[in-house]
Design a protein around this motif. Structure first.
Motif, PDB file in Angstrom:
ATOM      1  N   ALA A  49       0.847  -1.211   0.000  1.00  0.00           N
ATOM      2  CA  ALA A  49       0.000   0.000   0.000  1.00  0.00           C
ATOM      3  C   ALA A  49       0.880   1.260   0.000  1.00  0.00           C
ATOM      4  N   VAL A  50       1.944   1.237   0.781  1.00  0.00           N
ATOM      5  CA  VAL A  50       2.830   2.415   0.844  1.00  0.00           C
ATOM      6  C   VAL A  50       3.542   2.617  -0.505  1.00  0.00           C
ATOM      7  N   GLY A  54       3.632   5.824  -3.776  1.00  0.00           N
ATOM      8  CA  GLY A  54       4.836   6.447  -4.319  1.00  0.00           C
ATOM      9  C   GLY A  54       6.006   6.519  -3.347  1.00  0.00           C
ATOM     10  N   MET A  55       5.948   5.713  -2.280  1.00  0.00           N
ATOM     11  CA  MET A  55       7.060   5.730  -1.321  1.00  0.00           C
ATOM     12  C   MET A  55       7.708   4.342  -1.228  1.00  0.00           C
ATOM     13  N   SER A  56       9.005   4.338  -0.996  1.00  0.00           N
ATOM     14  CA  SER A  56       9.674   3.060  -0.766  1.00  0.00           C
ATOM     15  C   SER A  56       9.537   2.712   0.719  1.00  0.00           C
ATOM     16  N   VAL A  57      10.047   1.538   1.081  1.00  0.00           N
ATOM     17  CA  VAL A  57       9.793   0.997   2.411  1.00  0.00           C
ATOM     18  C   VAL A  57      11.058   0.350   2.958  1.00  0.00           C
ATOM     19  N   THR A  58      11.176   0.331   4.282  1.00  0.00           N
ATOM     20  CA  THR A  58      12.141  -0.571   4.903  1.00  0.00           C
ATOM     21  C   THR A  58      11.382  -1.347   5.976  1.00  0.00           C
ATOM     22  N   LEU A  59      11.556  -2.672   6.004  1.00  0.00           N
ATOM     23  CA  LEU A  59      10.789  -3.520   6.912  1.00  0.00           C
ATOM     24  C   LEU A  59      11.627  -3.922   8.115  1.00  0.00           C
ATOM     25  N   ASP A  60      10.994  -3.831   9.282  1.00  0.00           N
ATOM     26  CA  ASP A  60      11.684  -4.136  10.539  1.00  0.00           C
ATOM     27  C   ASP A  60      10.901  -5.204  11.294  1.00  0.00           C
ATOM     28  N   LEU A 262       3.004  14.833   6.107  1.00  0.00           N
ATOM     29  CA  LEU A 262       4.311  15.327   5.657  1.00  0.00           C
ATOM     30  C   LEU A 262       4.944  14.356   4.639  1.00  0.00           C
ATOM     31  N   GLN A 263       4.748  13.065   4.869  1.00  0.00           N
ATOM     32  CA  GLN A 263       5.263  12.064   3.919  1.00  0.00           C
ATOM     33  C   GLN A 263       4.684  12.320   2.527  1.00  0.00           C
ATOM     34  N   ARG A 264       3.343  12.492   2.495  1.00  0.00           N
ATOM     35  CA  ARG A 264       2.679  12.687   1.197  1.00  0.00           C
ATOM     36  C   ARG A 264       3.090  14.013   0.549  1.00  0.00           C
ATOM     37  N   LEU A 266       5.954  15.567   0.814  1.00  0.00           N
ATOM     38  CA  LEU A 266       7.296  15.448   0.226  1.00  0.00           C
ATOM     39  C   LEU A 266       7.251  14.694  -1.106  1.00  0.00           C
ATOM     40  N   VAL A 267       6.410  13.654  -1.162  1.00  0.00           N
ATOM     41  CA  VAL A 267       6.276  12.908  -2.423  1.00  0.00           C
ATOM     42  C   VAL A 267       5.755  13.837  -3.512  1.00  0.00           C
ATOM     43  N   ARG A 268       4.728  14.617  -3.166  1.00  0.00           N
ATOM     44  CA  ARG A 268       4.159  15.555  -4.168  1.00  0.00           C
ATOM     45  C   ARG A 268       5.219  16.544  -4.652  1.00  0.00           C
ATOM     46  N   GLU A 269       6.121  16.923  -3.753  1.00  0.00           N
ATOM     47  CA  GLU A 269       7.155  17.898  -4.132  1.00  0.00           C
ATOM     48  C   GLU A 269       8.300  17.252  -4.925  1.00  0.00           C
ATOM     49  N   GLY A 270       8.249  15.938  -5.080  1.00  0.00           N
ATOM     50  CA  GLY A 270       9.258  15.264  -5.899  1.00  0.00           C
ATOM     51  C   GLY A 270      10.436  14.692  -5.128  1.00  0.00           C
ATOM     52  N   TYR A 271      10.301  14.586  -3.790  1.00  0.00           N
ATOM     53  CA  TYR A 271      11.395  13.994  -3.004  1.00  0.00           C
ATOM     54  C   TYR A 271      11.176  12.495  -2.826  1.00  0.00           C
ATOM     55  N   ASN A 272      12.269  11.772  -2.679  1.00  0.00           N
ATOM     56  CA  ASN A 272      12.172  10.347  -2.362  1.00  0.00           C
ATOM     57  C   ASN A 272      11.843  10.206  -0.876  1.00  0.00           C
ATOM     58  N   VAL A 273      10.843   9.364  -0.580  1.00  0.00           N
ATOM     59  CA  VAL A 273      10.472   9.130   0.820  1.00  0.00           C
ATOM     60  C   VAL A 273      10.421   7.621   1.064  1.00  0.00           C
ATOM     61  N   ARG A 274      11.035   7.204   2.162  1.00  0.00           N
ATOM     62  CA  ARG A 274      10.989   5.787   2.549  1.00  0.00           C
ATOM     63  C   ARG A 274      10.299   5.688   3.911  1.00  0.00           C
ATOM     64  N   VAL A 275       9.385   4.746   4.036  1.00  0.00           N
ATOM     65  CA  VAL A 275       8.670   4.563   5.297  1.00  0.00           C
ATOM     66  C   VAL A 275       9.203   3.318   6.009  1.00  0.00           C
ATOM     67  N   TYR A 276       9.526   3.499   7.265  1.00  0.00           N
ATOM     68  CA  TYR A 276      10.063   2.418   8.111  1.00  0.00           C
ATOM     69  C   TYR A 276       8.862   1.685   8.715  1.00  0.00           C
ATOM     70  N   ILE A 277       8.695   0.417   8.324  1.00  0.00           N
ATOM     71  CA  ILE A 277       7.499  -0.329   8.749  1.00  0.00           C
ATOM     72  C   ILE A 277       7.881  -1.468   9.694  1.00  0.00           C
ATOM     73  N   PRO A 278       7.582  -1.298  10.986  1.00  0.00           N
ATOM     74  CA  PRO A 278       7.869  -2.375  11.932  1.00  0.00           C
ATOM     75  C   PRO A 278       6.670  -3.311  12.057  1.00  0.00           C
ATOM     76  N   PHE A 279       6.935  -4.571  12.319  1.00  0.00           N
ATOM     77  CA  PHE A 279       5.853  -5.523  12.547  1.00  0.00           C
ATOM     78  C   PHE A 279       6.360  -6.606  13.494  1.00  0.00           C
ATOM     79  N   GLY A 280       5.433  -7.342  14.084  1.00  0.00           N
ATOM     80  CA  GLY A 280       5.841  -8.477  14.907  1.00  0.00           C
ATOM     81  C   GLY A 280       5.281  -8.399  16.316  1.00  0.00           C
ATOM     82  N   ARG A 281       5.419  -9.520  17.030  1.00  0.00           N
ATOM     83  CA  ARG A 281       4.806  -9.632  18.354  1.00  0.00           C
ATOM     84  C   ARG A 281       5.588  -8.884  19.419  1.00  0.00           C
TER      85      ARG A 281
END
Ligand code: FDA
Length: 308
Positions: A49-50, A54-60, A262-264, A266-281
């Motif tokens: 979904a992220v 238009g944003m990249s992701v890092t998974l934690d 703010l994430q959105r 920055l994307v509209r302004e043409g910057y690269n945005v990466r979202v840090y996505i944590p998951f787990g118990r």
């Protein structure tokens, strides 16, 4: 405010509260503000979904400080599965790894070997491993492991590190990392550190963040500026504009659930945005550190709980 921050950081290390929180259904509900879900599939769904926005992701995969070699290998296995899933689903994502979760406190050699196999896997699947930075007792050993792996020609560019602007040593660490061509994520720092090694005043941390971000943006290597602080973001943008540095040469990084507006923007302004996505118990220490950063979040989260 400083008192509340210390209280949340102390709570993040409290084992009883952690056991209670992680097992209770209310606790899980509360954590959903900052955590994508309990299972790999939840994280992958959010990542897709992220990416679509238009944003990249890092998974934690949440968890820190394992107490046995078996647990360290189990934690690593989740990351191997993630790397395979990222490749299969063609996600624009990399992974963020904590070395204490890979057994650093048991043996730096064990954590180093696990990080090496994850980096080999990331290299083979065209992904990337970011080693998160933890408390200052781990700073040097984390740097040593990342530098050693990056020095292997077959892994060069597939591993990067995090530097915390609150530490006095960070400028010289960054200079060395830049000389070696290692990708850096710059953050302010989320742990409680003594004044002997870290700026106690927020204003000094912020000034150092701006100084260090200029060094990174100006370098030919692709770095990440991790912050939700608009003043830090504006400073980096105007430095880049002044020095005619194209926005494609660096990225902003933010945490899942924090400043989505703010994430959105920055994307509209043409910057690269990466979202840090944590998951787990094992979400409890991560969640408490997020409350420590902004105690007003407690009210926000409780309001949502009452509403739902
Ligand atoms: P600061 O805390 O000054 O906050 C500025 C503004 O941002 C606030 O006024 C508020 O509006 C907003 N904000 C900040 N935090 C918020 C929150 N939790 N909820 C809602 N709003 C919030 N740390 C570390 O020690 N090692 C690491 O490896 C990493 N990795 C990492 C990755 C990424 C992608 C991010 C964004 C952050 C980290 N961090 C980290 C955490 C980092 O060190 C820091 O604690 C937080 O990012 C908060 O600092 P800010 O730069 O956002 O500024």
């Amino acid at each position: 405010m400083a008192l509340l921050r210390s209280a949340f950081i102390a709570a993040s290390q409290n084992h009883l509260m952690r056991r209670f929180g992680e097992r209770s259904s209310v606790g899980r509900k509360l954590s959903s503000r900052f955590v994508a879900g309990m299972e790999i599939e939840d994280a992958l769904r959010v990542a897709e979904a992220v990416n679509r926005q238009g944003m990249s992701v890092t998974l934690d995969s949440l968890g820190e400080s394992v107490t046995s070699e078996t647990e360290a290998h189990q934690s690593a296995e989740i990351y191997h599965r993630l790397l395979d899933a990222i490749a299969e689903r063609k996600l624009n994502s990399n992974v963020s790894v904590k070395l204490t979760q890979m057994g650093l406190e048991l043996s730096p050699d064990l954590a180093g070997k696990i990080a090496e196999s994850l980096t080999q896997h990331a290299h083979a699947t065209n992904s990337f491993v970011r080693i998160d930075m933890e408390g200052s007792q781990f700073t040097q050993v984390t740097l040593d492991i990342v530098r050693r792996l990056h020095a292997q020609p077959a892994l060069r560019g597939s591993i990067g590190i995090v530097i915390q602007a609150y530490l006095y040593r960070s400028q010289s660490d960054i200079e060395q990392l830049l000389a070696e061509g290692i990708r850096v994520r710059l953050c302010k720092g989320a742990y409680k550190e003594p004044a002997e090694i870290a700026f106690p005043r927020k204003a000094d941390v912020d000034s150092n963040y701006v100084r260090l971000s200029c060094l990174l943006v100006d370098s030919p290597i692709y770095h990440g500026l991790a912050t939700h602080d608009e003043a830090m973001i504006e400073a980096a943008k105007s430095f880049a504009t002044q020095h005619k540095i194209d926005p494609s040469r660096f990225e902003f990084q933010m945490l899942f659930g924090v400043r989505r507006d703010l994430q959105r923007k920055l994307v509209r302004e043409g910057y690269n945005v990466r979202v840090y996505i944590p998951f787990g118990r094992e979400w409890y220490p991560y969640f408490m550190r997020r409350l420590a950063e902004r105690p007003a979040n407690v009210l926000f989260i409780l309001k949502n709980l009452v509403r739902s």
